[in-house]
Motif scaffolding. Structure first.
Motif, short mmCIF file in Angstrom:
data_model
loop_
_atom_site.label_atom_id
_atom_site.label_comp_id
_atom_site.label_asym_id
_atom_site.label_seq_id
_atom_site.Cartn_x
_atom_site.Cartn_y
_atom_site.Cartn_z
N ALA A 1 0.69 15.77 -9.22
CA ALA A 1 1.64 14.93 -9.13
C ALA A 1 2.01 13.33 -8.56
O ALA A 1 2.16 12.52 -9.05
N ILE A 2 0.70 13.10 -8.08
CA ILE A 2 0.73 11.96 -7.39
C ILE A 2 0.16 10.73 -8.44
O ILE A 2 0.83 9.94 -8.48
N VAL A 3 -0.81 11.48 -9.55
CA VAL A 3 -1.37 11.09 -10.68
C VAL A 3 0.41 11.29 -11.12
O VAL A 3 -0.15 9.19 -11.76
N GLN A 4 0.55 11.65 -11.87
CA GLN A 4 1.57 11.27 -13.03
C GLN A 4 3.02 10.66 -12.29
O GLN A 4 3.14 9.89 -13.06
N SER A 5 3.17 11.03 -10.81
CA SER A 5 4.23 10.13 -10.29
C SER A 5 3.34 8.13 -10.74
O SER A 5 4.78 7.85 -11.54
N ARG A 6 2.71 7.94 -10.54
CA ARG A 6 1.50 6.39 -10.52
C ARG A 6 1.83 5.84 -11.82
O ARG A 6 2.60 5.31 -12.42
N ARG A 7 1.70 7.39 -12.45
CA ARG A 7 1.97 7.39 -14.31
C ARG A 7 3.16 6.52 -15.16
O ARG A 7 3.07 5.78 -15.89
N LEU A 8 3.94 7.76 -14.88
CA LEU A 8 5.22 6.87 -14.69
C LEU A 8 6.18 5.97 -14.08
O LEU A 8 7.55 5.36 -14.84
N THR A 9 6.02 5.52 -12.95
CA THR A 9 6.68 4.84 -11.76
C THR A 9 6.49 3.59 -11.96
O THR A 9 7.12 2.73 -12.15
N LEU A 10 5.21 3.26 -12.21
CA LEU A 10 4.68 2.03 -12.65
C LEU A 10 4.90 1.41 -13.80
O LEU A 10 5.45 0.14 -14.42
N MET B 1 11.83 7.69 -7.65
CA MET B 1 11.47 8.20 -8.04
C MET B 1 10.27 8.81 -8.14
O MET B 1 9.96 10.37 -8.26
N ARG B 2 9.04 8.30 -7.34
CA ARG B 2 8.14 9.22 -6.65
C ARG B 2 8.42 10.26 -5.81
O ARG B 2 7.41 11.52 -5.98
N ARG B 3 8.85 9.60 -5.28
CA ARG B 3 8.79 11.69 -3.72
C ARG B 3 9.68 11.80 -4.56
O ARG B 3 9.70 13.07 -4.38
N ARG B 4 10.81 12.37 -5.27
CA ARG B 4 11.02 13.73 -6.58
C ARG B 4 10.32 14.66 -7.15
O ARG B 4 9.91 15.28 -7.34
N LEU B 5 9.84 13.63 -7.51
CA LEU B 5 8.48 13.22 -8.72
C LEU B 5 7.98 14.66 -7.78
O LEU B 5 7.41 15.65 -7.82
N LEU B 6 7.23 14.47 -6.28
CA LEU B 6 6.28 14.59 -5.12
C LEU B 6 6.52 15.92 -5.40
O LEU B 6 6.20 17.27 -5.42
N SER B 7 7.85 15.76 -4.16
CA SER B 7 8.69 16.76 -4.31
C SER B 7 9.48 18.14 -5.10
O SER B 7 9.02 19.35 -4.59
N SER B 8 9.39 17.73 -6.14
CA SER B 8 9.45 18.96 -7.30
C SER B 8 8.55 19.09 -7.37
O SER B 8 8.87 20.23 -7.67
N THR B 9 7.88 18.82 -7.80
CA THR B 9 6.01 19.33 -7.98
C THR B 9 5.52 20.83 -7.62
O THR B 9 4.76 21.34 -7.15
N LEU B 10 5.84 19.92 -6.10
CA LEU B 10 5.02 20.60 -4.99
C LEU B 10 6.43 21.94 -4.57
O LEU B 10 5.55 22.63 -4.03
N LEU B 11 7.26 22.00 -4.99
CA LEU B 11 8.08 22.91 -5.14
C LEU B 11 7.95 23.35 -5.33
O LEU B 11 7.96 25.08 -5.45
N LEU C 1 -2.10 24.29 -4.84
CA LEU C 1 -1.79 23.14 -3.97
C LEU C 1 -1.88 21.77 -3.74
O LEU C 1 -1.16 20.73 -4.20
N ALA C 2 -2.93 21.99 -3.63
CA ALA C 2 -3.78 20.34 -3.27
C ALA C 2 -3.77 20.01 -4.46
O ALA C 2 -3.72 18.06 -5.06
N VAL C 3 -4.07 20.79 -5.78
CA VAL C 3 -4.54 20.28 -7.06
C VAL C 3 -3.37 19.87 -7.66
O VAL C 3 -3.12 18.79 -7.91
N ALA C 4 -2.02 20.39 -7.65
CA ALA C 4 -0.84 20.16 -7.27
C ALA C 4 -0.37 19.14 -7.23
O ALA C 4 -0.06 17.87 -7.63
N VAL C 5 -0.39 18.58 -5.82
CA VAL C 5 -0.25 17.11 -5.30
C VAL C 5 -0.92 16.64 -5.29
O VAL C 5 -0.78 14.90 -5.94
N GLY C 6 -2.17 16.06 -6.30
CA GLY C 6 -2.75 15.27 -6.91
C GLY C 6 -2.11 15.10 -7.82
O GLY C 6 -2.30 13.62 -8.35
#
Length: 424
Positions: free
Chosen positions: A146-155, A1-11, A139-144
């Motif tokens: 996305a990482i924070v949000q994915s951790r907030r959701l997946t954990l 799920m984290r990978r999907r969140l990162l890829s979708s946010t980056l896209l 893009l760097a801010v978006a990835v960052g």
């Protein structure tokens, strides 16, 4: 799920950057080009005015002064006369790199100002690099994020999965964890309530087992003793009769104890009942059974009073309605109509079809165990009636032909909103 969140946010970020960056780059390029052109036009007009003024004052054109005033420009001046006067200042750029603007007066003066396009291209590249840098930073801010949000959701989801697994293994302790996300906190609250209910159920089951073992021990012991007396006094009919009657009394006492324990268990089940939304349960059942009926070329309709809230359990109502719909699908025919209504103290759900119905010899025994008219197991309606009774209601056959079953439930409130829905 984290990978999907990162890829979708980056896209999404890449698409947004492209949609904004490309038009911005084109606009910047065009703006710089227009600005350079307007600058040359302004210089050409200014130079034309200077040449006109010099002619009026009978002053010669000074190339050195023009070179200082218009650096990095190639200037051509043509003054009509006999002979015509031609003046050039600066070095002419190559044809593929030059930008030229001119001006002409009515007195026969023509000036042309030329500049090298390299400086303009350099400025365009500088702005494009700035835009590219800003896009990369975005893009760097978006990835960052996305990482924070994915951790907030997946954990929290992982935590909730562990809690659910723990509930499945029998550990029914509420976790009381909250994550600051409304939807996840809602799931956590539901799991905590489920854990509390499971814990209560387990406690009641243990109490039931303890009460049963304690209450049944004495009647069973007495029954055993009477049977032993019967065996020992087999030669004396009067003693056998007396002990047999005593054994019957003990058996009746044992039955009464069992009935009392079952009644206590049902009272505990009633304590779990709450005001449930009947519409949601029925719509869910119609959604689940709709495809099966459509494959048979049949319809399900939901009619009657909406917004009813009986006092029961969602699971019990769902199982009863599911059993009735399955019976209608297997043994009935035509359109199945589920009708809801309210009486003085009850909420009534009727399930009717257009089939041949139930034979007269089976109508009075349809709820008995192992009784079925068309090759069924004979358990469905028996269990459905037991579930209805466990919720404090009752299940009845109100009309055998065509068959109409009615589920009577305790009423929690009496809203009135009469509607009729179409086929499921």
């Amino acid at each position: 799920m984290r990978r999907r969140l990162l890829s979708s946010t980056l896209l999404v970020a890449v698409i947004a950057v492209l949609l904004l960056g490309i038009p911005l780059g084109v606009a910047v390029n065009r703006l710089i080009e227009e600005e350079a052109t307007q600058g040359l036009v302004s210089q050409a007009k200014s130079l034309l005015n200077e040449v006109e003024y010099a002619r009026l004052q009978d002053q010669p054109i000074d190339p050195v002064q023009l070179a200082r005033k218009y650096p990095d420009r190639y200037i051509q001046i043509y003054v009509k006369g006999t002979p015509p006067q031609v003046t050039t200042v600066g070095t002419e750029p190559s044809d593929n790199r030059k930008m030229t603007e001119d001006a002409q007066s009515e007195n026969g003066v023509y000036v042309a100002v030329t500049r090298d396009r390299t400086a303009v291209a350099r400025e365009v590249r500088a702005w494009l690099l700035l835009i590219l840098g800003l896009a990369t930073a975005a893009l760097a801010v978006a990835v960052g994020l996305a990482i924070v949000q994915s951790r907030r959701l997946t954990l929290p989801l992982s935590d909730l999965a562990m809690i659910a697994e723990r509930l499945g293994s029998g550990d029914a302790r509420p976790s009381k964890h909250r994550y600051g996300i409304q939807e996840l906190d809602r799931v956590a609250e539901v799991l905590d309530r489920s854990a509390t209910r499971i814990s209560d159920l387990l406690a009641r089951e243990r109490e039931f087992a303890t009460d049963a073992s304690h209450q049944l021990r004495t009647p069973l012991t007495g029954l055993t003793m009477r049977l032993e007396e019967i065996v020992a006094a087999a030669h004396d009919p009067s003693v056998v009769k007396e002990e047999g009657e005593a054994a019957i009394v003990q058996a009746e006492r044992l039955t009464a104890v069992i009935d009392e324990l079952l009644a206590a268990a049902r009272r505990q089940r009633h304590a779990q009942a709450e005001a449930v939304k009947l519409d949601r349960i029925l719509e869910q059942q119609l959604t689940e059974w709709g495809p099966a009926f459509r494959r048979m070329g049949r319809d399900i309709r939901l009619e009657g009073t909406r917004g009813l809230r009986p006092l029961a359990t969602s699971g019990g109502i769902s199982q009863v309605i599911s059993t009735l719909l399955e019976n209608s699908l297997r043994h009935g025919d035509g359109t199945v109509t589920v009708t809801t209504s309210e009486k003085d103290t009850s909420v009534v759900v009727e399930v009717a079809d257009e089939g041949e119905g139930i034979a007269d010899d089976l109508a009075g025994r349809v709820f008995e165990r192992n009784v079925s008219g068309k090759g069924g197991t004979g358990l469905g309606l028996t269990l459905a009636r037991a579930l209805a009774a466990a919720d404090g209601g009752r299940l009845e056959l109100v009309r055998p032909r065509p068959a109409v079953f009615a589920l009577f439930l305790r009423k929690a409130e009496t809203p009135r909103n009469r509607v009729v829905s179409g086929p499921a």
